[in-house]
Design a protein around this motif. Structure first.
Motif, PDB file in Angstrom:
ATOM      1  N   ARG A  34       0.865  -1.517  -0.139  1.00  0.00           N
ATOM      2  CA  ARG A  34      -0.403  -0.060   0.075  1.00  0.00           C
ATOM      3  C   ARG A  34       0.728   1.373  -0.134  1.00  0.00           C
ATOM      4  N   LYS A  36       3.719   1.645  -0.897  1.00  0.00           N
ATOM      5  CA  LYS A  36       4.724   1.653  -2.128  1.00  0.00           C
ATOM      6  C   LYS A  36       3.464   2.184  -3.213  1.00  0.00           C
ATOM      7  N   ILE A  37       2.637   1.953  -3.155  1.00  0.00           N
ATOM      8  CA  ILE A  37       1.537   2.177  -4.380  1.00  0.00           C
ATOM      9  C   ILE A  37       0.726   3.810  -4.260  1.00  0.00           C
ATOM     10  N   SER A  38       1.186   4.237  -2.957  1.00  0.00           N
ATOM     11  CA  SER A  38       0.882   5.318  -2.494  1.00  0.00           C
ATOM     12  C   SER A  38       1.410   6.271  -2.625  1.00  0.00           C
ATOM     13  N   GLY A  40       3.715   5.941  -5.612  1.00  0.00           N
ATOM     14  CA  GLY A  40       3.233   6.095  -6.940  1.00  0.00           C
ATOM     15  C   GLY A  40       3.908   4.633  -7.863  1.00  0.00           C
ATOM     16  N   ALA A  41       4.475   3.651  -7.041  1.00  0.00           N
ATOM     17  CA  ALA A  41       4.861   2.559  -7.822  1.00  0.00           C
ATOM     18  C   ALA A  41       2.983   1.701  -8.423  1.00  0.00           C
ATOM     19  N   GLU A  42       3.342   1.054  -9.387  1.00  0.00           N
ATOM     20  CA  GLU A  42       2.399   0.087 -10.556  1.00  0.00           C
ATOM     21  C   GLU A  42       2.150  -0.851  -8.733  1.00  0.00           C
ATOM     22  N   LYS A  43       1.224  -0.925  -8.999  1.00  0.00           N
ATOM     23  CA  LYS A  43       0.227  -2.469  -7.959  1.00  0.00           C
ATOM     24  C   LYS A  43       1.218  -3.199  -8.674  1.00  0.00           C
ATOM     25  N   ARG A  44       1.467  -3.976  -9.899  1.00  0.00           N
ATOM     26  CA  ARG A  44       2.497  -4.934 -10.281  1.00  0.00           C
ATOM     27  C   ARG A  44       3.706  -4.887  -9.358  1.00  0.00           C
ATOM     28  N   ALA A  45       4.050  -2.983  -9.591  1.00  0.00           N
ATOM     29  CA  ALA A  45       6.007  -3.358  -9.488  1.00  0.00           C
ATOM     30  C   ALA A  45       6.588  -3.811  -8.164  1.00  0.00           C
ATOM     31  N   ALA A  46       4.902  -3.017  -7.243  1.00  0.00           N
ATOM     32  CA  ALA A  46       5.147  -3.478  -5.542  1.00  0.00           C
ATOM     33  C   ALA A  46       5.503  -4.076  -5.218  1.00  0.00           C
ATOM     34  N   ARG A  47       4.184  -5.511  -5.567  1.00  0.00           N
ATOM     35  CA  ARG A  47       3.955  -6.923  -5.415  1.00  0.00           C
ATOM     36  C   ARG A  47       5.458  -7.110  -5.640  1.00  0.00           C
TER      37      ARG A  47
END
Length: 190
Positions: A34, A36-38, A40-47
């Motif tokens: 969460r 990482k996504i907040s 600015g990272a893309e969900k896939r990249a954060a995962r």
């Protein structure tokens, strides 16, 4: 590194601690994603980043159990040096879960751990060497692997109360203070 699965009955407190650790790891990883996504990272990249960091930041219970058992095997009463198990003993150890064991109360859940084969062998060797005279006596008296009447069961239980089983070594390792904590994961246990 070869991994062997070993099943152990655990106490309520160990089960609760393992469950809390699992929940805390899942929460910490989800919070990381969460964050990482907040940021600015893309969900896939954060995962993907979380998956890459998982072994060090949120290790599995197998990793914790391995570390705890390795530490505990250094205790003087378990460290040996032990004579290696003979081929016959190794064969008998394959049925370690079928050993006569002490009647222990308070075991509430089965847990399976993937431990390195060398750790499993160390646990089994220490268990066998510490318990050998009692195992031999059980076998000599014909109290293993046969149907027993009440009197023989009582005698078997009396002798078996002196055994140190592989499961007991692992339970003792997991029950040591801070055995199930991982540095950097605040609140990794209850």
């Amino acid at each position: 590194m070869e991994i062997q699965r070993i099943t152990v009955w655990v106490t309520g407190p160990i089960k609760s601690t393992l469950d809390a650790y699992h929940d805390n790891c899942a929460k910490a990883e989800a919070e990381f994603i969460r964050s990482k996504i907040s940021g600015g990272a893309e969900k896939r990249a954060a995962r993907a980043e979380a998956a890459r960091l998982r072994p060090e930041r949120w290790p599995t219970q197998d990793v914790l159990a391995t570390a705890a058992v390795r530490r505990y095997l250094r205790e003087p009463h378990l460290a040996g040096p032990w004579e290696p198990l003979s081929p016959r003993e190794l064969g008998r150890m394959r049925l370690a879960g079928r050993w006569p064991g002490p009647k222990l109360g308070g075991l509430v859940a089965e847990r399976q751990f993937g431990l390195p084969a060398d750790v499993v062998l160390q646990v089994r060797t220490a268990s066998w060497r510490i318990s050998k005279e009692w195992l031999d006596l059980l076998e000599e008296e014909g109290l293993v692997g046969v149907k027993l009447d009440a009197e023989d069961r009582a005698r078997r239980d009396e002798l078996a109360s002196n055994l140190l089983t592989p499961g007991q070594i692992i339970r003792d390792a997991l029950g040591q203070p801070f055995a199930l904590r991982w540095p950097g994961l605040h609140g990794s246990t209850k």
